[in-house]
Design an enzyme around this catalytic site. Sequence first.
Site, PDB file in Angstrom:
ATOM      1  N   LYS A  34      45.430  42.900  41.083  1.00  0.00           N
ATOM      2  CA  LYS A  34      44.783  42.000  42.024  1.00  0.00           C
ATOM      3  C   LYS A  34      45.747  41.482  43.099  1.00  0.00           C
ATOM      4  O   LYS A  34      45.424  41.525  44.288  1.00  0.00           O
ATOM      5  CB  LYS A  34      44.185  40.813  41.251  1.00  0.00           C
ATOM      6  N   THR A  35      46.910  41.025  42.657  1.00  0.00           N
ATOM      7  CA  THR A  35      47.877  40.478  43.616  1.00  0.00           C
ATOM      8  C   THR A  35      48.233  41.532  44.650  1.00  0.00           C
ATOM      9  O   THR A  35      48.348  41.266  45.842  1.00  0.00           O
ATOM     10  CB  THR A  35      49.151  40.036  42.879  1.00  0.00           C
ATOM     11  N   ASP A 222      42.194  32.932  46.219  1.00  0.00           N
ATOM     12  CA  ASP A 222      42.522  33.574  44.945  1.00  0.00           C
ATOM     13  C   ASP A 222      42.107  32.653  43.795  1.00  0.00           C
ATOM     14  O   ASP A 222      41.958  31.454  43.973  1.00  0.00           O
ATOM     15  CB  ASP A 222      44.029  33.844  44.894  1.00  0.00           C
ATOM     16  N   GLU A 223      41.951  33.214  42.609  1.00  0.00           N
ATOM     17  CA  GLU A 223      41.552  32.444  41.421  1.00  0.00           C
ATOM     18  C   GLU A 223      40.286  31.631  41.705  1.00  0.00           C
ATOM     19  O   GLU A 223      40.193  30.454  41.352  1.00  0.00           O
ATOM     20  CB  GLU A 223      42.685  31.496  40.983  1.00  0.00           C
ATOM     21  N   GLN A 253      38.605  34.467  33.095  1.00  0.00           N
ATOM     22  CA  GLN A 253      39.890  33.760  33.066  1.00  0.00           C
ATOM     23  C   GLN A 253      39.782  32.355  33.629  1.00  0.00           C
ATOM     24  O   GLN A 253      40.768  31.773  34.061  1.00  0.00           O
ATOM     25  CB  GLN A 253      40.940  34.558  33.843  1.00  0.00           C
ATOM     26  N   ARG A 602      48.237  38.861  28.933  1.00  0.00           N
ATOM     27  CA  ARG A 602      49.522  38.808  29.632  1.00  0.00           C
ATOM     28  C   ARG A 602      50.454  39.888  29.115  1.00  0.00           C
ATOM     29  O   ARG A 602      51.461  40.218  29.734  1.00  0.00           O
ATOM     30  CB  ARG A 602      50.235  37.452  29.429  1.00  0.00           C
TER      31      ARG A 602
END
Length: 714
Positions: A34-35, A222-223, A253, A602
């Site tokens: 995503k980043t 984002d997020e 998330q 993670r």
Amino acid sequence: MQDVRYDELTASQRKAVFHVEGPLLVLAGPGSGKTRVITCRIAALIDSGVRPYNICAITFTNRAAEEMRQRAASYGAAGGAHISTFHSLCVRVLRKYAGAMAATGSPIRSNFSIYDDSDQGRCIRGAVKQCELDTKNFSPGRCLAAISALKNRLVDADAFAEEADDFFSKTLAKIYRRYQSILNENNALDFDDLLMETALLLENNPQVRGELNNRFRFLLVDEYQDTNHAQYRIARALASEHNNICVTGDPDQSIYRWRGADIGNILAFEKDWPDAAVVKLEDNFRSTPNILNLADKLIAFNKQRKEKRLVATRQAGEDVSVNVLEDEEEEAAAVAMQIKELSEHGSSLNGIAVFYRTNAMSRPLEEAFIREKIPYQVVRGVEFYNRKEIRDMLAYLKVLANTSDEVSLLRIINTPARGIGKTTIERIRSYAAAQGISFYVALGRVGQIDSLGNGPKAKVAVFASMIKQFEQDIEGPVASLTERVLVESGMQKYLQSGDVKEESALENIDALISAAAEYDKRSEEPSLVDYLQEISLFSDTDSYDVSSERVALMTLHAAKGLEFENVFIIGLEEGILPHERSTSSPEELEEERRLFFVGITRAKDRLWISYSWYRTFHGQFLRTIQSPFLYEIGAEVRDVMDDEDEDDDFEDTGGAVPKFIVGELVGHKSFGLGRVQEYTDMGENSVVVVKFNTGQTKTLMVKYAKLLKMQSPQ
DNA sequence: GTAGTTGTGGTTTTT
DNA sequence: CCACAACTAC
């Protein structure tokens, strides 16, 4: 654009990267790049002729913003694009438009202080007191939480007073009003105000909105799953003219519901922006299928979600280990041992992390790591800025930047002790109130306060002139001003003297001065106000050093957005994960599950999950119950102690555990008598909830609790 | 006015 | 179990 490897993108990643005009929703599973998509997209926008100046990217944490800035810079795309958190953006906007807002009656001036929870606590206590209410029924925490929720919904004190119809709401409305006027008097904003004021400014002031729409033609958030309602309204207003809004996130998330995050924002994006393009990123490039499998199984237990797949692209790796240890110390020791082994086999320490639910759980780990000489860093919330000496120093600076800031002023007026006590302060206060002037202004006229004797008058005058002296340096570099304050305020002398236990206090202040020096160097137009407003939004989490050769210890919340080769998650116990305060509603339980999901995903290569039979909890050594999440992932628990020559002082009940009925009277060896509230028959793993006469209610596992049946139920 | 002591309340996660 | 507030003794 240099060095952008568009050719390495997958088909769906490309779709997101090369989308230029119009709304775009990117549903990005963990580890789906995503980043990379976001930064590539910024590069692609610029390639297509968009000026960096017209791009605004909003992240959730300063750390994420910094990372994005660096990545964008490596593509040569940094200059001009605005990349920051929601809160930082709001501070800038509010500071810039404070003048315009004043015209419409806003009390905010551009040099406002930003109050954190401890400052807020003082204000709310003051407000409750002024309303002459019992702090028992209206505890500071409860009031602040309620007010925060209102601000997130953009309900101000007046609006709430109108909608309040029962006793509690009406009282709360009074407190809210008082609280807000205290903030106003101090020229201060709390975190929620930053968002609310900005949202209202954007919605109610077409000119300001127009200017920002013109500047930020391309908006990235984002997020997005963790945005609250105020943030949603800000984003909507910012994109209202050009519709070029791209949001990225993953509903699975979303872990900030408790802070007002509304998962509905991302779920309803397509309704808000009917012509939105939707891209799903489901390929996972991070974790082994062994790890993803577990994550998939777990998250499937959530009912409120958008079905999304986790498609493994890596080859199978090692299985996930689930271990049970005797107590938290053994658990920590086991983690330490495993890390030693990894290290000896060539794993680098910065690829290892340990996650836990609450900050307090880091202690046994730290002790074990010190014992085993394993380098580590604890990534903790606001530890540094919460230190007394740091708060004191910053309070001096805040007063200089904003003389209305009475909370900070009262903090330092007698720190270090200079003979200005409670009575003196109260007298100055009532003088100020009578004259209708601020506390600070009253200090300057101390000679006219007749209620004060000559001694106190002189002391206050010395203090007031000292502050005046500092004010001359207000325009200069922040670091040298801080240093001057440290010396001339007497803080240095005070901290050097033997009275102070903390040796490290001066070192911490040195660190603060270094940070200020760095700010002076880095900033284009350094100013005290800007500096203070910036660091008010900073937490230790942001300074986590990814590259240092140390094991990272952090909460599951802090782990969001990171990845590690080797991950440990500890304390998989009922009451911890899920947390005892998050079990009252299914929504809360689902959020706990997502939290665990975030932790699991993670891990790149290996994952160790553990819990212990006993844990010290609120100072008591208690038997634990394993987390229901372990059943959900179908964990095969390995009892590490059984592998060794273990003496198990709990005899095997042979699977024959007694059954209970709700209402039954039972006895427990340490809690005494109690009544059964709930009983869940799961054979050997049956769980019983007992309300004891001590008033506490405990969830116990029948197998271990050894409850005595006192009599037949009525 | 200050420093030390006792008592009480709150006790998750973070911008 | 900890932090802070109110209280007490100097």
